[in-house]
Design a protein around this motif. Structure first.
Motif, PDB file in Angstrom:
ATOM      1  N   ASP A  20       0.822  -1.214   0.000  1.00  0.00           N
ATOM      2  CA  ASP A  20       0.000   0.000   0.000  1.00  0.00           C
ATOM      3  C   ASP A  20       0.855   1.262   0.000  1.00  0.00           C
ATOM      4  O   ASP A  20       0.461   2.286  -0.548  1.00  0.00           O
ATOM      5  N   HIS A  96      -6.549   0.783  -0.061  1.00  0.00           N
ATOM      6  CA  HIS A  96      -5.445  -0.191  -0.095  1.00  0.00           C
ATOM      7  C   HIS A  96      -4.998  -0.442  -1.542  1.00  0.00           C
ATOM      8  O   HIS A  96      -5.177  -1.546  -2.074  1.00  0.00           O
ATOM      9  N   ARG A  99      -2.711  -3.560  -2.022  1.00  0.00           N
ATOM     10  CA  ARG A  99      -3.434  -4.812  -1.809  1.00  0.00           C
ATOM     11  C   ARG A  99      -4.408  -5.067  -2.962  1.00  0.00           C
ATOM     12  O   ARG A  99      -4.580  -6.201  -3.392  1.00  0.00           O
TER      13      ARG A  99
END
Length: 189
Positions: A20, A96, A99
């Motif tokens: 991130d 995020h 991610r």
């Protein structure tokens, strides 16, 4: 001997946080070792290699996204469910980014079959029950939704919409309206 406190789970979470911060493409065992102030070799008792780390981050991201979407979908149907799903997906990508990029990783088929990616497909199909689509149109619609959501999120996060009007939130709302209209009026083959 493994360094105290280092586990595969802790390394995966730290790798996800690093993704991130710096981008998923920059996450390696070496980068993670630097973050913990240890030599790369210290991590190999917990991780096979950088691909293993990347796969673990992808699985974590898929699980987190599935949990978020499931919570958003609870008790919703039709357009309300479509919007809840889409917003949960987009919000996760914004919060995020590394991610989210990890969740796009192509997984080994056996790993993918046991991952939360299956839950994503099931939840998308659940949304479509409110639109009365039969197979194979339901599968076409699952692919359409995934393509539109991912495409919009990728373009938005890449800055493609930064210097244009109307704002991205207005466009996002109109995209969801258009998807709802299309799903309610799915064209015959």
């Amino acid at each position: 001997m493994a360094r105290a406190g280092l586990t595969a789970e802790r390394l995966t979470r730290a790798g996800a946080e690093l993704a991130d911060e710096v981008g998923f493409d920059k996450v390696t065992v070496a980068a993670l070792a630097r973050q913990f102030g240890v030599k790369d070799a210290s991590l190999y008792s917990h991780l096979k290699n950088s691909q293993d780390l990347r796969t673990r981050i992808a699985l974590l991201a898929l699980e987190e996204m599935a949990d978020r979407v499931a919570s958003a979908l609870a008790g919703r149907a039709g357009k309300d469910a479509l919007e809840a799903f889409a917003h949960a997906y987009r919000d996760y990508a914004r919060e995020h980014p590394g991610r989210y990029a990890a969740a796009q990783l192509r997984l080994d088929p056996e790993v993918a079959a046991a991952s939360a990616g299956v839950r994503h497909a099931q939840m998308t199909r659940a949304i479509l029950r409110g639109y009365d689509l039969a197979e194979p149109d339901r599968t076409h619609a699952v692919r359409l939704l995934g393509s539109v959501f991912h495409g919009y999120i990728s373009l938005e996060s890449g800055g493609s919409f930064d210097h244009s009007s109307p704002g991205t939130q207005e466009t996002w709302a109109r995209v969801l309206d258009a998807l709802d209209a299309l799903l309610r009026n799915w064209p015959a083959p």
